[in-house]
Design an enzyme around this catalytic site. Structure first.
Site, PDB file in Angstrom:
ATOM      1  NE  ARG A 134      -3.998  -2.234   1.725  1.00 49.79           N
ATOM      2  CZ  ARG A 134      -3.687  -3.505   2.285  1.00 49.79           C
ATOM      3  NH1 ARG A 134      -2.657  -3.695   3.316  1.00 49.79           N
ATOM      4  NH2 ARG A 134      -4.401  -4.402   1.936  1.00 49.79           N
ATOM      5  CB  SER A 193      -0.477  -8.959   7.049  1.00 49.46           C
ATOM      6  OG  SER A 193      -0.640  -7.702   6.568  1.00 49.46           O
ATOM      7  CD  GLU A 196      -7.696 -13.799   7.911  1.00 53.98           C
ATOM      8  OE1 GLU A 196      -6.933 -12.914   7.377  1.00 53.98           O
ATOM      9  OE2 GLU A 196      -8.787 -13.401   8.703  1.00 53.98           O
ATOM     10  CG  ASN A 273      -9.675 -12.317  11.948  1.00 53.79           C
ATOM     11  OD1 ASN A 273      -9.184 -11.710  11.279  1.00 53.79           O
ATOM     12  ND2 ASN A 273      -9.574 -13.540  12.392  1.00 53.79           N
ATOM     13  CG  ASP A 315     -12.362 -11.998   8.597  1.00 53.93           C
ATOM     14  OD1 ASP A 315     -11.677 -11.621   9.409  1.00 53.93           O
ATOM     15  OD2 ASP A 315     -12.221 -11.857   7.359  1.00 53.93           O
ATOM     16  CG  ASP A 317      -9.747  -8.327   9.635  1.00 51.87           C
ATOM     17  OD1 ASP A 317     -10.407  -9.282  10.413  1.00 51.87           O
ATOM     18  OD2 ASP A 317      -8.833  -8.387   9.306  1.00 51.87           O
ATOM     19  CD1 TRP A 487      -9.114  -3.623  -3.120  1.00 51.41           C
ATOM     20  CD2 TRP A 487     -11.276  -4.065  -2.255  1.00 51.41           C
ATOM     21  NE1 TRP A 487      -9.191  -4.502  -2.123  1.00 51.41           N
ATOM     22  CE2 TRP A 487     -10.175  -4.820  -1.608  1.00 51.41           C
ATOM     23  CE3 TRP A 487     -12.531  -4.303  -1.786  1.00 51.41           C
ATOM     24  CZ2 TRP A 487     -10.374  -5.826  -0.377  1.00 51.41           C
ATOM     25  CZ3 TRP A 487     -12.665  -5.266  -0.616  1.00 51.41           C
ATOM     26  CH2 TRP A 487     -11.926  -6.004  -0.041  1.00 51.41           C
TER      27      TRP A 487
HETATM   28 CA    CA Z   1      -9.270 -11.119   8.899  1.00 47.80          CA
END
Ligand code: CA
Ligand code: CA
Length: 579
Positions: A134, A193, A196, A273, A315, A317, A487
């Site tokens: 990003r 990150s 998951e 999450n 989820d 987040d 997005w």
């Molecule tokens: Ca997530």
């Protein structure tokens, strides 16, 4: 490391007036003044508090129709995929990151490449949601960015040579890095990150000049923080909101980075999450997952937290950016507040000093998991029938239809705030999902969900909608619908405009007051990144990265099928007014 007091920095920032652009090394003063300095874009968010507001008005509602491309720069290679990067601009150079942990330096006036850096990625990286990046941070003579194998790399702005490189964490345990780092008072601040994969979310602060760690603050209750190599207190209280050992693999990833407000001297980070997705494995609030967490950058300690989704089971987040702004209360007094369009479908307004909830309202039309956010208690009023069922030991739990989908009322696409209109501009999405729980146990480096899902559109004609909201009243002032899910982030300007991109490939300019479309340009691939603006030699420029990808094509289920005609790409587009 040389530390300056906050008051010195704020005074310097306020005295910085309309400094167009400063050449030479990037200083703390320049970073704090970034929202006002029109000749550069030194930070992700066009200012550390992420308002994405440009004080330039040379391009405005009256002349934006004359906006034309100045040049375009192609990232090239076979590595297209999602391009979610915001460029940073300093001293006539644009620094832009691209998919697969690449970085380019480009002449801002001509688009000529100055250098390219390709980070060597190992086999076995585990980014959940495409090979995106990003953006970078600037400090001193460095341009700093994170990589998919969870490293932080500082390059010389002039040569692209590596000055320092530090490992954030083990990629083989599911850690990766995709956000733009934040620089505050000489510290480069990064998250992680991997929510998951049952990682443990945290913020790290390093000396930006050397990369050496200064503090680390976990955002899962029970884990120890560190400052200058010494223990700095446990986050929260072990087992207060997590049963047994569940906090040890609690997720709460900080994958979208952080914002900073010099007025409160707080770093705000949104957290992801709790892991796994199956909420029946971890009864309790699961602090500080799905929250906004405010951290003092001088001490590395949590000052306040506000949890958007306690005991999340969808989820949702809460990584979305917390954007501070001045809000006038009913008593006429101005409060330093922060706005956050959460993945769970509610827009939250909190006092930026104390975290107290000031307002909360849905910014999407359909929310099933809670009927409202109770402003007194600050907690959601759950609809228990709409929580995915408990699977028991070996069977699948009850499937429910939930809205928003886990990709959120808003995901990584950034909001913008205009102090002129007093409105937040929110790239929102209307979608739902079938979701169910399954038994799950933790295994290092393996997906840790305990859930299955399929994302579905709610309406035939649109999924995305750019919406303008009054944060005080919650009133939706206008909206512009979009067929594909939005997005890419938004930007607003003193020229009375809102810019944003669409997966269909358009960069658009709307009237910030009415939402009327005034200009649009087809970039040739989907736009999933936020635009920026700056001025050089008396002319105002707009830039945006184009290149379809990100989480939607990978995780979008029925929605992904609906938009599977969109083509990938990878280019930086720059626009100015026709002469
Ligand atoms: Ca997530
Ligand atoms: Ca600036």
């Amino acid at each position: 490391m040389q530390r300056k007091t906050l008051s010195m920095l704020v005074a310097a920032a306020l005295a910085g007036v309309s400094m167009a652009a400063a050449a030479g090394p990037v200083t703390d003063e320049m970073i704090l003044n970034d929202a006002k300095s029109t000749g550069d874009v030194l930070t992700f968010g066009m200012g550390t508090n992420g308002q994405r507001y440009s004080t330039l008005s040379k391009i405005n509602t009256g002349n934006v129709k004359k906006l034309v491309p100045a040049w375009a720069f192609q990232f090239g290679g076979e590595k297209q995929r999602g391009q979610e990067s915001q460029p940073v601009i300093h001293d006539g150079k644009i620094f832009v990151t691209a998919s697969y942990s690449r970085m380019y330096a480009v002449d801002a006036k001509t688009g000529k490449e100055l250098w390219q850096y390709d980070h060597r990625l190992p086999e076995g990286i585990m980014p959940c949601c495409d090979v995106v990046n990003r953006g970078a941070a600037l400090y001193d003579n460095l341009v700093i960015f994170g990589t998919l194998d969870a490293q932080l790399v500082a390059l010389d702005q002039n040569t692209g040579k590596v000055v320092w490189k530090e490992k954030i964490d083990e990629f083989s345990a599911g850690y990766s890095y995709t956000a733009a780092p934040l620089v505050v008072k000489g510290l480069v601040i990064t998250g992680v990150s991997g929510g998951e994969f049952g990682i443990v979310g945290r913020l790290d602060a390093r000396d930006a000049k050397t990369g050496k760690i200064v503090w680390t603050r976990p955002v899962v209750e029970g884990h120890m923080g560190y400052l200058n190599g010494k223990e700095n207190g446990i986050t929260g209280e072990t087992n207060a909101s997590w049963p047994g050992d569940t906090w040890k693999t609690g997720g709460s990833s900080t994958w979208l980075g952080a914002t900073y407000d010099a007025k409160t001297n707080l770093v705000y980070v949104g957290t992801g999450n709790p892991a796994p997705w199956n909420s029946h494995t971890r009864p309790g609030d699961n602090l500080y997952s799905c929250s906004t967490v405010a951290i003092n950058p001088d001490t590395g300690k949590i000052v306040w937290h506000y949890q958007n989704t306690p005991n999340d089971g969808w989820d949702y987040d809460g990584v979305n950016e917390f954007v501070t702004f001045d809000m006038k209360g009913a008593d006429g007094k101005t409060v330093r507040a922060g706005g956050k369009a959460d993945r769970n479908g509610f827009f939250f307004v909190n006092d930026a000093e104390s975290g107290k909830l000031l307002n909360a309202f849905p910014f999407v039309d359909k929310v099933t998991w809670a009927s409202k956010i109770d402003l007194e208690s600050g907690r959601p009023v759950y609809d228990d029938a709409n929580r995915p069922g408990n699977p028991g030991a070996d069977k699948q739990g009850k499937t429910v239809f939930s809205a928003p989908s886990f990709l959120g009322g808003k995901n990584q696409q950034q909001i913008a705030y205009s102090p002129d209109t007093g409105l937040f501009y929110v790239p929102a999405n209307e979608w739902g999902m079938d979701i169910w729980n399954e038994p799950i146990s933790y295994k290092k480096g393996a997906a840790f969900l305990g859930a299955g899902f399929n994302i579905k559109p709610l309406f035939e004609d649109y999924i995305g909608a750019l919406r303008a909201f009054d944060p005080k009243t919650g009133k939706k002032v206008w909206e512009v619908k979009n067929n594909a899910p939005l997005w890419g982030g938004a930007m607003t300007t003193k020229g009375g405009l809102v810019f944003y991109g669409t997966p269909e490939g358009h960069l658009k300019a709307l009237d910030a007051k009415s939402g009327k479309e005034l200009w649009s340009f087809q970039t040739g691939s989907g736009v999933v990144a936020p635009p920026v603006s700056w001025e050089q030699d008396g002319e105002q420029y707009i830039a945006v990265v184009s290149g379809w990808g990100g989480a939607v094509p990978l995780w979008g289920g029925d929605v992904a099928k609906r938009v599977n005609y969109l083509n990938q790409g990878g280019a930086l587009w720059v626009f100015k007014l026709a002469n």
